[in-house]
Structure formats: C-alpha cells, structure tokens
Scaffold this motif. Structure first.
Motif, mmCIF file in Angstrom:
data_model
loop_
_atom_site.group_PDB
_atom_site.id
_atom_site.type_symbol
_atom_site.label_atom_id
_atom_site.label_comp_id
_atom_site.label_asym_id
_atom_site.label_seq_id
_atom_site.Cartn_x
_atom_site.Cartn_y
_atom_site.Cartn_z
ATOM 1 N N THR A 1 40.053 9.319 12.707
ATOM 2 C CA THR A 1 41.046 10.299 13.164
ATOM 3 C C THR A 1 41.401 9.987 14.603
ATOM 4 O O THR A 1 40.510 9.873 15.458
ATOM 5 C CB THR A 1 40.493 11.728 13.063
ATOM 6 N N MET A 2 42.697 9.841 14.874
ATOM 7 C CA MET A 2 43.180 9.582 16.227
ATOM 8 C C MET A 2 44.107 10.707 16.644
ATOM 9 O O MET A 2 45.093 10.989 15.955
ATOM 10 C CB MET A 2 43.908 8.225 16.290
ATOM 11 N N GLN A 3 43.786 11.339 17.746
ATOM 12 C CA GLN A 3 44.597 12.433 18.267
ATOM 13 C C GLN A 3 45.173 12.004 19.611
ATOM 14 O O GLN A 3 44.428 11.838 20.592
ATOM 15 C CB GLN A 3 43.738 13.684 18.438
ATOM 16 N N ASN A 4 46.484 11.796 19.647
ATOM 17 C CA ASN A 4 47.172 11.385 20.887
ATOM 18 C C ASN A 4 46.533 10.123 21.485
ATOM 19 O O ASN A 4 46.142 10.092 22.655
ATOM 20 C CB ASN A 4 47.159 12.525 21.917
ATOM 21 N N ILE A 5 46.455 9.103 20.677
ATOM 22 C CA ILE A 5 45.868 7.823 21.076
ATOM 23 C C ILE A 5 46.930 6.737 20.983
ATOM 24 O O ILE A 5 47.527 6.538 19.917
ATOM 25 C CB ILE A 5 44.662 7.455 20.191
ATOM 26 N N GLY A 6 47.161 6.011 22.081
ATOM 27 C CA GLY A 6 48.128 4.915 22.059
ATOM 28 C C GLY A 6 49.480 5.372 21.543
ATOM 29 O O GLY A 6 50.019 6.381 21.987
ATOM 30 N N ILE B 1 31.199 10.284 14.933
ATOM 31 C CA ILE B 1 31.310 10.260 16.391
ATOM 32 C C ILE B 1 32.672 10.818 16.774
ATOM 33 O O ILE B 1 33.697 10.389 16.245
ATOM 34 C CB ILE B 1 31.209 8.823 16.952
ATOM 35 N N LYS B 2 32.680 11.764 17.670
ATOM 36 C CA LYS B 2 33.934 12.253 18.254
ATOM 37 C C LYS B 2 33.875 11.973 19.747
ATOM 38 O O LYS B 2 32.966 12.439 20.446
ATOM 39 C CB LYS B 2 34.121 13.748 18.006
ATOM 40 N N ARG B 3 34.838 11.195 20.229
ATOM 41 C CA ARG B 3 34.843 10.812 21.643
ATOM 42 C C ARG B 3 36.233 11.084 22.222
ATOM 43 O O ARG B 3 37.242 10.614 21.692
ATOM 44 C CB ARG B 3 34.487 9.336 21.802
ATOM 45 N N THR B 4 36.257 11.836 23.300
ATOM 46 C CA THR B 4 37.525 12.156 23.960
ATOM 47 C C THR B 4 37.818 11.139 25.053
ATOM 48 O O THR B 4 36.916 10.468 25.560
ATOM 49 C CB THR B 4 37.487 13.562 24.580
ATOM 50 N N THR B 5 39.076 11.047 25.416
ATOM 51 C CA THR B 5 39.479 10.210 26.555
ATOM 52 C C THR B 5 39.562 11.092 27.802
ATOM 53 O O THR B 5 39.714 12.318 27.693
ATOM 54 C CB THR B 5 40.846 9.561 26.317
ATOM 55 N N PRO B 6 39.461 10.501 28.989
ATOM 56 C CA PRO B 6 39.748 11.295 30.199
ATOM 57 C C PRO B 6 41.172 11.845 30.089
ATOM 58 O O PRO B 6 42.082 11.160 29.635
ATOM 59 C CB PRO B 6 39.616 10.268 31.324
ATOM 60 N N GLU C 1 41.467 16.181 36.402
ATOM 61 C CA GLU C 1 41.183 15.283 35.281
ATOM 62 C C GLU C 1 39.774 15.541 34.753
ATOM 63 O O GLU C 1 38.812 15.596 35.523
ATOM 64 C CB GLU C 1 41.309 13.816 35.682
ATOM 65 N N LYS C 2 39.682 15.698 33.466
ATOM 66 C CA LYS C 2 38.396 15.888 32.799
ATOM 67 C C LYS C 2 37.901 14.549 32.294
ATOM 68 O O LYS C 2 38.650 13.781 31.690
ATOM 69 C CB LYS C 2 38.553 16.870 31.639
ATOM 70 N N ASP C 3 36.624 14.264 32.522
ATOM 71 C CA ASP C 3 36.041 12.999 32.092
ATOM 72 C C ASP C 3 35.900 12.976 30.569
ATOM 73 O O ASP C 3 35.950 14.016 29.906
ATOM 74 C CB ASP C 3 34.670 12.803 32.749
ATOM 75 N N PRO D 1 40.092 -2.511 29.938
ATOM 76 C CA PRO D 1 41.019 -1.412 30.243
ATOM 77 C C PRO D 1 40.261 -0.090 30.401
ATOM 78 O O PRO D 1 39.291 0.180 29.701
ATOM 79 C CB PRO D 1 41.939 -1.367 29.018
ATOM 80 N N ALA D 2 40.706 0.740 31.315
ATOM 81 C CA ALA D 2 40.071 2.032 31.540
ATOM 82 C C ALA D 2 40.326 2.947 30.348
ATOM 83 O O ALA D 2 41.434 2.946 29.782
ATOM 84 C CB ALA D 2 40.608 2.664 32.825
ATOM 85 N N PRO D 3 39.341 3.744 29.936
ATOM 86 C CA PRO D 3 39.519 4.646 28.789
ATOM 87 C C PRO D 3 40.714 5.581 28.927
ATOM 88 O O PRO D 3 41.332 5.952 27.924
ATOM 89 C CB PRO D 3 38.192 5.424 28.755
ATOM 90 N N ARG D 4 41.073 5.966 30.174
ATOM 91 C CA ARG D 4 42.205 6.882 30.349
ATOM 92 C C ARG D 4 43.505 6.251 29.884
ATOM 93 O O ARG D 4 44.445 6.957 29.518
ATOM 94 C CB ARG D 4 42.316 7.336 31.810
#
Length: 245
Positions: free
Chosen positions: A7-12, A91-96, A108-110, A60-63
């Motif tokens: 699942t990708m939420q607002n990614i790329g 695994i659920k991982r958010t971006t900054p 900005e939230k990490d 590349p930076a995760p942000r």
C-alpha cells in the motif's frame, strides 16, 4: 521473502492510496508502464518499507519519496505485508512530512515505523521503536540494504556491476539469498563418496589383474583334481571312522 500486499499513500507519482495485491498475481509477473509511471517506485517502496531508506547510489533522502502533489497535513506512508518462513509480517513506515503546528507555522515530522507479525490472535505489535524495528526486520531478512539492492533489486545499470564482481563476492552475495551451503554439503558428500568407490574399484581391478597373471586353465584343472582327491580321501576316512563307532 514473498511480498503479499503493498500500500502506497502519497508516494512518488502515486497520489492518494494505491494498493498492489501481489498474492493475486502468478509466480512470475512483469511490472511495465510508460516512463515516469512509477515502475521503479514500486520496488523503491518495498525497500523503503524494509529499511527506511530509498535505493540509489546517491542515497536519496526519505523526504523526497513523498509525493510532490500531497497536501500539507496529508499522511504519506508505505505499508508492506510479506510472507517469510510460513509467517506473515506487516510494516508501515511513514515519510518525513510537513504539518502546521499549534502556532500556525510549518514544521516537519520525522518518519516512523510500526512492525507487526500475525499469529492465532491476529496482528500483534512487534515494535514501534525505529531502531528496534529496523534491527528485527534486518535480522529476519538477513540482508543489509546494500545487499538487498544488489541481489533482489539489481537497479538499472547496476546489473553489469554485479556481473563484474569476483566469483567469491558473487558467491558470498548469492549465498545470503539461496541455501547454497546445503547444496554444497550434498555435492561435497557425493564427490567424497564417488572418490571412495573409485579407490575401491581400482583396488579390485588391480587384484583381478594380478590373479589373471598367474592363472592358467591347466593349473586350475590340476589344482581341482588334487582338491577332489583330498576330499574323497577325507570322506573315506570319515566313513571308516563312522563304521568303527
């Protein structure tokens, strides 16, 4: 490791929520599309979920993984379900991401991560601490991020680099992905067993050759007649002994 759902939420280039169910695909499938459609992003998202980092030589930076089209305050994350050793993990991982704080300013939230495993009671939390979750995930996968890129992803342009590695380096890399040690034990045993049989066979062949040197039909017949004579004499002697008793 077998990916089950991504699942990708607002990614790329994927604005909003995009879900890919790998378990609905066959054992082999093709990721295709126009340039910029997001083919590489799918693989990058899997790597980001596992390691919290984006593949690439420039690190590349995760942000930068967050979609440029996402609005401030909207969540941006990757969620990966995968199967490993007959057990399901998530695994659920958010971006900054930027957000508006209580003072009305942009902060900005990490990034953060939540790691689950499935058991008879459903999904159970393993860890929500980034360092602990990262350590647990890597110990499960048994590959560092660089090794995952080189072995699993093989980014465009890097395949030739992998092929030009020394045999030992390639063997070391592939050994982490495939159980080559088990096969090596089997082949070593087969080679040793074959060597032992060859040694025994050579010994027997040499014995036969030595016996053939001294063998003659005339000598064999003479020896047989001699033995038969001795046998008959013993039988006669046994018969006389029986009669006397």
């Amino acid at each position: 490791m077998k990916p089950i759902k991504l699942t990708m939420q607002n990614i790329g280039p994927f604005v909003g929520s995009t879900i890919i169910n790998f378990d609905q695909l066959g054992e082999m499938f093709l990721i295709c599309g126009d340039t910029g459609a997001g083919k590489t992003t799918i693989l990058d998202a899997i790597c980001f979920a596992l390691y919290g980092e984006i593949p690439g030589r420039n690190n590349p930076a995760p942000r930068t993984f967050r979609s440029d089209f996402a609005k401030i305050g909207e969540e941006s994350f990757v969620e990966l379900d995968f199967l490993l050793r007959q057990k399901n993990y998530r695994i659920k991982r958010t971006t900054p991401a930027q957000y508006i704080n209580r003072n009305g300013k942009i902060s900005e939230k990490d990034s953060d991560v939540i790691f689950y495993e499935e058991n008879n009671n459903g999904w159970q939390l393993v860890s929500s601490q980034k360092s602990e979750a990262n350590s647990r995930i890597q110990s499960l996968i048994n590959l560092k991020k660089e090794e995952f890129e080189r072995i699993v992803l093989l980014p465009q342009g890097d395949f030739a680099e992998f092929l030009h590695l020394s045999s030992d380096k390639r063997r070391e890399s592939l050994a982490k992905l495939f159980p080559v040690d088990d096969y090596k034990k089997i082949t070593d045993y087969a080679e040793e067993y074959s060597k032992n049989i060859s040694t025994r066979l050579k010994f027997i062949e040499n014995q036969i050759a030595e016996m053939a040197k001294d063998f003659s039909t005339q000598n064999a017949q003479s020896q047989q007649e001699k033995l038969q004579g001795e046998e008959n004499a013993l039988k006669e002697e046994k018969s006389k002994a029986t009669q006397k008793s």
